[in-house]
Design a protein around this motif. Structure first.
Motif, PDB file in Angstrom:
ATOM      1  N   PRO A 199     113.698  65.580  74.940  1.00 23.43           N
ATOM      2  CA  PRO A 199     113.441  65.788  73.512  1.00 23.43           C
ATOM      3  C   PRO A 199     114.113  67.086  73.034  1.00 23.43           C
ATOM      4  CG  PRO A 199     111.401  65.249  74.663  1.00 23.43           C
ATOM      5  CD  PRO A 199     112.441  65.455  75.708  1.00 23.43           C
ATOM      6  N   GLU A 331     100.899  60.266  74.122  1.00 25.63           N
ATOM      7  CA  GLU A 331     101.774  61.016  73.220  1.00 25.63           C
ATOM      8  C   GLU A 331     102.867  61.748  73.992  1.00 25.63           C
ATOM      9  OE1 GLU A 331     101.659  60.736  69.951  1.00 25.63           O
ATOM     10  OE2 GLU A 331     100.056  59.279  70.324  1.00 25.63           O
ATOM     11  N   ARG A 335     106.858  61.050  73.525  1.00 30.84           N
ATOM     12  CA  ARG A 335     107.796  62.102  73.138  1.00 30.84           C
ATOM     13  C   ARG A 335     109.053  62.100  74.010  1.00 30.84           C
ATOM     14  NH1 ARG A 335     107.932  67.587  74.058  1.00 30.84           N
ATOM     15  NH2 ARG A 335     106.012  67.552  75.274  1.00 30.84           N
TER      16      ARG A 335
END
Length: 872
Positions: A199, A331, A335
């Motif tokens: 990310p 989550e 991500r």
């Protein structure tokens, strides 16, 4: 002054000695006695100082000694013979090449840890040792395996003790240039690399180290490269270290990066591409996502890619407890995948669904790696018969409507690599009896049910061997204990007592493993007075050698270690019980052969397999164990003793420990020690020797890693390769579309009415009933389903056990309301309480199991007419 940088200066070997380099770089030396003997003869002192590591030895030997050996014709003849033997081993035909049937061109085997040798410390415990033994046995059998793992710069921790017995962890830095590995390089000489997108637009780069394990290449990814930022460089720092995101990145690198490493290796070397991918535990599960992404790049959609990947994937679960499975926050996973991170062409929602705990009691906000592993693999297994049963129950929520015994998880019981774990003295005794080649074949390929030739070895030889091994262990224990006490701060003058620790003529018990609470390191301490009486008995004493590491974050485990150490420090018993810190492969190879009894007392059924007792058994050591893991499957009174368990649901843990500890003491007092010390007419413990003989004769052939890998090949790898070849893109699309249609229409599938016809009024053995079933298939047709009758004995709650399944056939077409009639015979082939039921399963020629979709339709209570319980 401290050096700012360290590196290894390698000697230039004289031309006649060049084969030494190849021998050192192939880890077959770790289980090949002749190769180790050759290296020892180079320089015995430096060999001992190097810990038996040929790479370190060659890095330290004096040039003058090398020059001397280059002129030594006897040494050069030995060198040529050993080098030729290695060449024949890696290039000749072996079991796999002679095996009939269509076998995979190659198998990729992924594991987070590999225990090959102490010289390559990339393991923490049983999972890694099992993976290492799997690679070695595959090499011996000629199975074209490619191992895939990570190279941890600190490995697993080294363990020492403080003065008061508290575990201390140390993480020595490992320099890959000092390890028996080599960089995989591109054709232009630059290191081969794989990269993952992170990310925020950053990258995680890793290079690929190659360890050659006999015939099997082991690829190990290392993120400590200059192109990475500080955080990324540390991804492969420690085995099982760091927080949740750190572990996630390790597992993404292992799975996704591992597939890319395999593709790179095959491109550079010409090795066949794997047709089967084997995931050893859930840590490497992301490999399935990378393979789906590869197929999406070739034009398949996600669902078709998933079917194609599943066909050629095998998943092995090693944990019998949910707490042992890696689970990540949804989550966090989200991500790291999707448009701004890795695998951008895959829908994040589809990825998350693969790891979702959709069963009752599951946590919807967690991503479960084992659940993903099962959904990405068409074939799955546990690692013992009992663990297969436990796994089917543990994961049964993924197959709602099916009894646990129908959950498609089989079992292949683990084995151990005999040439690694059998003491050279045991091998030589076998070689004297049947010859070296036959002994080697028996220990590697296996295949026989019994080793009857053990029966011809004289009792005196068996007993002399056992005493020799015990004496070697006593010497080893005293050296390690002295080193441990020095690390704890003791001076030499305090340690004279160590010369009297253990006795080579006393019954010796070994207990060594990781220290999670369920393995119950301190069960032997439940009644300390009774244990002391056993240790100090005037005629029948015992002595105990204990070793084990607690996880660095497990203070409860560390307290258990400290409790054991403090007991062993007591001057009254310290000559009879010892704790050895830093348990690892080098220690284990002395410990298993030197013990008379191998003790194992886990909480049943929490030991998935437990292979340490197998290694002990191959050396003539008897097992004293709770009936768990492999011991539950193969225990016979000829091989040792079973510790009774108190695992009833109503027994509280403390009470259970008390009961089982008392059973352990009783066995030791009343059955084990008398048998060891009791002498027959010839002055030998005849009954003990007979148990040793039976252990080797009957148990030895079962516990081999060669047997295990042959089972994997025949029962899992070969069918997976066949399914992989069958599942071409068109068939993958067909199966994916069919599954989507069946899932969408399954609500319309019903068992509406069941009736029986019989010519007689009594249900007697041998009678055949006629079954007629009316079913609704909604928008589906008979080609999409199988209607089955299940029958068998029933319990008090009318549950069918050991069901016989018979498919029923459609009669004619659908009636005006769209219902179909199915008919078939039902044989009353058993006496006693008997029952049957009917169900409908999805059916397609490309399914591996009728339970694969986890969907089933059964009769409603009011749809049964005279069709329930019979012969009550």
């Amino acid at each position: 002054m401290k050096a700012i940088r360290r590196f290894t200066v390698r000697p230039v070997l004289p031309e006649p000695l060049r084969p030494l380099s190849d021998l050192a770089r192939n880890l077959r030396w770790s289980w090949h006695t002749e190769t180790r003997d050759l290296f020892q003869s180079v320089d015995p002192e430096r060999w001992a100082a190097s810990g038996g590591d040929p790479v370190r030895l060659l890095g330290s030997v004096r040039p003058a000694r090398l020059a001397e050996l280059a002129e030594d014709r006897r040494f050069l003849r030995r060198l040529t013979a050993v080098a030729d033997d290695l060449h024949d081993y890696v290039s000749g035909e072996r079991w796999y090449q002679a095996h009939p049937g269509e076998l995979p061109a190659a198998v990729a085997y992924f594991s987070p840890e590999f225990g090959i040798t102490a010289a390559l410390p990339q393991y923490s415990g049983g999972l890694g040792i099992l993976a290492g033994d799997h690679l070695k046995a595959a090499s011996d059998l000629g199975v074209p395996l490619i191992g895939v793992g990570l190279l941890y710069r600190h490995g697993y921790f080294r363990q020492t003790l403080s003065r008061d017995g508290w575990q201390q962890e140390h993480y020595p830095v490992l320099d890959p240039n000092e390890l028996p590995v080599a960089l995989l390089k591109e054709a232009d000489g630059t290191p081969a690399r794989v990269s993952l997108a992170l990310p925020g637009g950053t990258q995680l780069h890793a290079r690929i180290w190659l360890a050659q394990v006999g015939r099997v290449p082991l690829l190990m990814l290392d993120s400590d490269v200059e192109e990475n930022g500080l955080g990324e460089r540390g991804v492969t720092d420690r085995l099982y270290g760091g927080g949740s995101e750190h572990r996630l990145l390790q597992e993404m690198l292992l799975g996704i990066g591992g597939v890319r490493a395999v593709r790179t290796y095959c491109r550079l070397t010409g090795h066949a591409d794997p047709e089967v991918f084997h995931t050893n535990e859930g840590h490497a599960g992301f490999l399935g996502l990378e393979r789906i992404a590869e197929l999406c790049d070739q034009g398949l959609d996600f669902d078709a890619g998933l079917e194609a990947v599943r066909a050629g994937t095998v998943f092995t679960t090693h944990t019998p407890v949910p707490a042992g499975i890696d689970r990540f926050d949804r989550e966090l996973v989200a991500r790291h995948f999707g448009p701004d991170a890795e695998l951008p062409r895959l829908d994040v929602g589809r990825i998350l669904a693969l790891g979702m705990e959709t069963y009752p009691g599951g946590e919807p906000n967690l991503f479960n790696m084992a659940v993903m592993g099962l959904r990405l693999a068409q074939r799955a297994n546990g690692v013992s018969l009992l663990h297969g049963q436990v796994s089917r129950e543990m994961f049964s929520g993924l197959w709602p409507g099916f009894d646990p015994e129908e959950v498609p998880i089989t079992s292949v019981t683990n084995g151990v690599h005999a040439p690694t774990w059998v003491a050279p003295e045991v091998f030589r005794l076998g070689a004297r009896q049947i010859g070296a080649q036959r002994t080697e074949d028996a220990l590697t390929v296996g295949g026989s049910e019994r080793w009857d030739s053990v029966g011809d070895i004289p009792d005196q030889d068996v007993w002399d061997l056992r005493r020799t091994l015990r004496e070697q262990l006593v010497t080893e224990v005293r050296e390690r204990l002295r080193a441990s006490w020095r690390q704890r701060g003791a001076g030499t003058a305090e340690l004279g007592w160590i010369d009297g620790v253990l006795d080579p003529d006393v019954l010796t018990i070994g207990f060594a493993r990781r220290v999670p609470s369920y393995k119950r390191l301190t069960l032997m301490l439940r009644d300390r007075d009774r244990l002391m009486e056993l240790l100090l008995h005037p005629e029948r004493p015992i002595q105990i050698v204990v070793a084990g590491k607690a996880h660095p974050a497990d203070d409860g485990g560390k307290r258990l270690v400290q409790e054991l150490v403090r007991f062993a420090d007591d001057p009254r018993v310290r000559h009879r019980i010892v704790f050895l810190p830093d348990y690892g492969m080098a220690m284990a190879q002395k410990l298993y052969p030197g013990c008379d009894i191998w003790l194992n007392n886990p909480l049943r059924p929490l030991e998935a397999c437990g292979t340490s007792g197998m290694k002990a058994a191959l050396n003539g050591c008897l097992n004293l164990s709770v009936l768990d893991g492999w011991w539950d499957e193969w225990f016979q009174p000829d091989f040792g003793w079973a510790i009774p368990t108190a695992d009833g649901a109503g027994t509280d843990p403390d009470r259970r420990d008390d009961i089982e500890a008392e059973a352990l003491y009783d066995l030791l007092e009343q059955r084990v020690t008398p048998r060891f010390y009791e002498r027959g007419q010839g002055g030998l413990p005849d009954r003990w020797i007979e148990m040793v003989r039976q252990t080797l004769t009957l148990l030895g052939p079962k516990v081999l890693a060669g047997r295990m890998v042959r089972e994997y090949v025949e029962r899992l790898y070969a069918p997976a390769a066949h399914a992989h070849r069958t599942m071409n893109p068109d068939r993958a699309r067909e199966l994916a579309e069919w599954k989507a249609r069946v899932r969408a229409q399954w609500h319309g599938v019903t068992v509406d009415h069941v009736e029986t016809t019989t010519a007689t009024t009594t249900a007697e053995l041998g009678t055949t009933l006629g079954l007629r079933v009316h079913v609704g298939l909604g928008a589906l047709g008979p080609d999409d389903v199988e209607v089955q009758a299940l029958s068998g004995r029933v319990d008090e709650e009318d549950r069918i056990a050991d069901a016989t399944t018979v498919p029923l056939k459609p009669v004619g077409g659908p009636d005006p309301e769209g219902r179909w009639v199915y008919e078939g015979p039902l044989s009353l082939d058993r006496t006693g309480p008997f029952g049957y039921t009917v169900r409908i399963l999805p059916s397609h020629r490309l399914l591996a199991s009728g339970a694969e979709l986890g969907m089933v339709a059964v009769p409603s209570e009011d749809g049964v007419e005279g069709a329930g319980l019979l012969m009550r």
